[in-house]
Design an enzyme around this catalytic site. Structure first.
Site, mmCIF file in Angstrom:
data_model
loop_
_atom_site.group_PDB
_atom_site.id
_atom_site.type_symbol
_atom_site.label_atom_id
_atom_site.label_comp_id
_atom_site.label_asym_id
_atom_site.label_seq_id
_atom_site.Cartn_x
_atom_site.Cartn_y
_atom_site.Cartn_z
ATOM 1 N N THR A 198 1.593 6.826 0.877
ATOM 2 C CA THR A 198 0.709 5.756 0.405
ATOM 3 C C THR A 198 0.792 5.591 -1.105
ATOM 4 O OG1 THR A 198 -1.588 4.969 0.486
ATOM 5 C CG2 THR A 198 -1.283 7.297 0.029
ATOM 6 N N SER B 237 0.814 -1.229 0.000
ATOM 7 C CA SER B 237 0.000 0.000 0.000
ATOM 8 C C SER B 237 0.834 1.259 0.000
ATOM 9 C CB SER B 237 -0.885 0.047 1.247
ATOM 10 O OG SER B 237 -1.682 -1.089 1.316
ATOM 11 N N THR C 150 -6.189 7.253 7.821
ATOM 12 C CA THR C 150 -6.052 6.173 6.852
ATOM 13 C C THR C 150 -7.453 5.658 6.552
ATOM 14 O OG1 THR C 150 -5.069 3.996 6.434
ATOM 15 C CG2 THR C 150 -5.523 4.523 8.712
ATOM 16 N N GLY C 151 -7.571 4.989 5.422
ATOM 17 C CA GLY C 151 -8.884 4.514 5.004
ATOM 18 C C GLY C 151 -9.310 5.212 3.723
ATOM 19 N N ARG D 268 -6.099 9.434 -9.881
ATOM 20 C CA ARG D 268 -6.805 9.643 -8.609
ATOM 21 C C ARG D 268 -5.817 9.989 -7.488
ATOM 22 N NH1 ARG D 268 -6.659 7.316 -3.196
ATOM 23 N NH2 ARG D 268 -8.702 7.589 -2.299
ATOM 24 N N THR E 262 -1.422 2.007 4.533
ATOM 25 C CA THR E 262 -0.917 3.387 4.437
ATOM 26 C C THR E 262 -0.313 3.776 5.764
ATOM 27 O OG1 THR E 262 -2.505 4.108 2.798
ATOM 28 C CG2 THR E 262 -1.684 5.803 4.293
HETATM 29 C C1 SD4 Z 1 -6.183 6.874 0.187
HETATM 30 N N1 SD4 Z 1 -6.197 7.021 2.571
HETATM 31 O O1 SD4 Z 1 -5.479 7.041 -0.801
HETATM 32 C C2 SD4 Z 1 -5.551 6.374 1.464
HETATM 33 C C3 SD4 Z 1 -5.642 4.888 1.512
HETATM 34 C C4 SD4 Z 1 -5.304 4.292 2.845
HETATM 35 O O2 SD4 Z 1 -4.734 2.536 4.101
HETATM 36 O O3 SD4 Z 1 -5.225 4.908 3.853
HETATM 37 N N2 SD4 Z 1 -5.104 3.051 2.918
HETATM 38 O O4 SD4 Z 1 -7.400 7.058 0.168
#
Ligand code: SD4
Length: 322
Positions: free
Chosen positions: A200, A80, A233-234, A210, A182
């Site tokens: 990330t 990631s 994160t997320g 994106r 991430t």
């Molecule tokens: C994103 N927040 O690009 C990041 C992805 C992430 O653990 O946190 N993954 O949306």
């Protein structure tokens, strides 16, 4: 004597005195503030170890967070972040990163390709340009002009995962599974100063071009040295929509604990986004008094804490239990 106190004494040696004592006193004014702290999202113990080693050698929090997250950027097993990150839906590894120091300076890069350490490019943007963010080809050109090497970041494993994904080509993030490694990291050094970093490869198999929350100051990362710092994160889109990390810091400014502030930010996501059950969002925060906490929308978010050389992994509280 606590090991954190020993750390301070080891680091400071015989120099506890005129220049350092005020900083120690300031750091001691809060609950857990006996010494440096490093926290980071998920299970990145090696990143915490590297950050702690930087603090132990007397480096500032900014160096600690950069050195910490670089270990993950270089690790092909972390799919990631950085080298070995899962590509976008066209097969390109594109990276986002941001960094912020105690003075409130910040730098970021987004949609960066072919450079293994986007966090160091972000730091260069912060320190050597009048700008905050460089994107895509411009960020890559800046990196190459500043001595970063061009590298193929797509590992055979990540390419294989992309080929498997192509069979169905469904774009639906899976909570805690699709790509949640991430790294967002916050550190407080022996002076009591805060810095943060976030890096990330973004959502796996995303649309080409994106960009998520991680390089957006205030969304994926925010630090105010008077108050504290936060990382996220997320699902980046959900985090950007509520200006997540800035929100957490502002809530701590109003007196909330780190966990309360993270929880309120998750509740804001829930309130504003009808499909909140379908994605994960997690916040992690460190207050100026050395206390920390995290909170997630779904079960499964963990974070690594260092208040001594060996990090500990903690499970965060969460909003939904299914
Ligand atoms: C994103 N927040 O690009 C990041 C992805 C992430 O653990 O946190 N993954 O949306």
């Amino acid at each position: 004597m606590s090991s954190r106190r020993k750390f301070i004494e080891k680091v400071l040696g015989g120099t506890i005195g005129l220049t350092v004592a005020p900083a120690l006193l300031r750091a001691k004014s809060g609950k857990n503030a006996e010494g440096p702290v490093v926290i980071s999202t998920w299970n990145n113990v090696n990143a915490n170890r590297a950050a702690w080693a930087a603090l132990a050698s007397g480096k500032p929090a900014l160096d600690a967070v950069e050195e910490g997250v670089k270990t993950v950027e270089a690790d092909p097993k972390d799919m990631s972040v950085g080298y070995g990150g899962r590509p976008d839906r066209d097969g390109h590894v594109t990276l986002d990163a941001s960094i912020m120091n105690a003075a409130g300076d910040c730098g970021s890069v987004c949609f960066l390709q072919d450079i293994k350490h986007p966090i160091s490019v972000a730091r260069k943007v912060m320190e050597d340009t009048p700008h905050v963010m460089l994107a895509g080809a411009g960020a890559r050109q800046f990196a190459l002009e500043n001595g970063f090497q061009e590298e193929n970041l797509l590992t055979p494993e990540a390419e294989k995962a992309w080929k498997v994904w192509q069979k169905e080509a469904k774009y639906k993030p899976i909570i805690n599974i699709e790509n949640h490694d991430t790294i967002g990291m916050l550190a407080m050094d022996q002076q009591g100063d805060l810095s943060g970093a976030c890096t990330t490869s973004g959502l796996a198999f995303k649309m080409h071009g994106r960009v998520g929350d991680s390089p957006i100051i205030g969304a994926g990362l925010f630090v105010d040295n008077e108050v504290g710092g936060a990382v996220a994160t997320g699902m980046g889109e959900a985090i950007v929509k509520v200006c997540g990390s800035f929100l957490v810091v502002e809530l701590m400014r109003q007196g909330r604990t780190a966990e309360e502030a993270c929880r309120a930010a998750v509740e804001r996501v829930v309130k504003k986004q009808k499909n909140y059950e379908e994605f994960q969002v997690c916040f992690l925060a460190l207050r100026k008094d050395g206390t920390y906490g995290g909170y997630a929308l779904h079960k499964g978010f963990t974070y690594a804490i260092s208040t001594e050389p060996e990090p500990k992994i903690t499970k965060s509280s969460f909003y939904l239990s299914r």
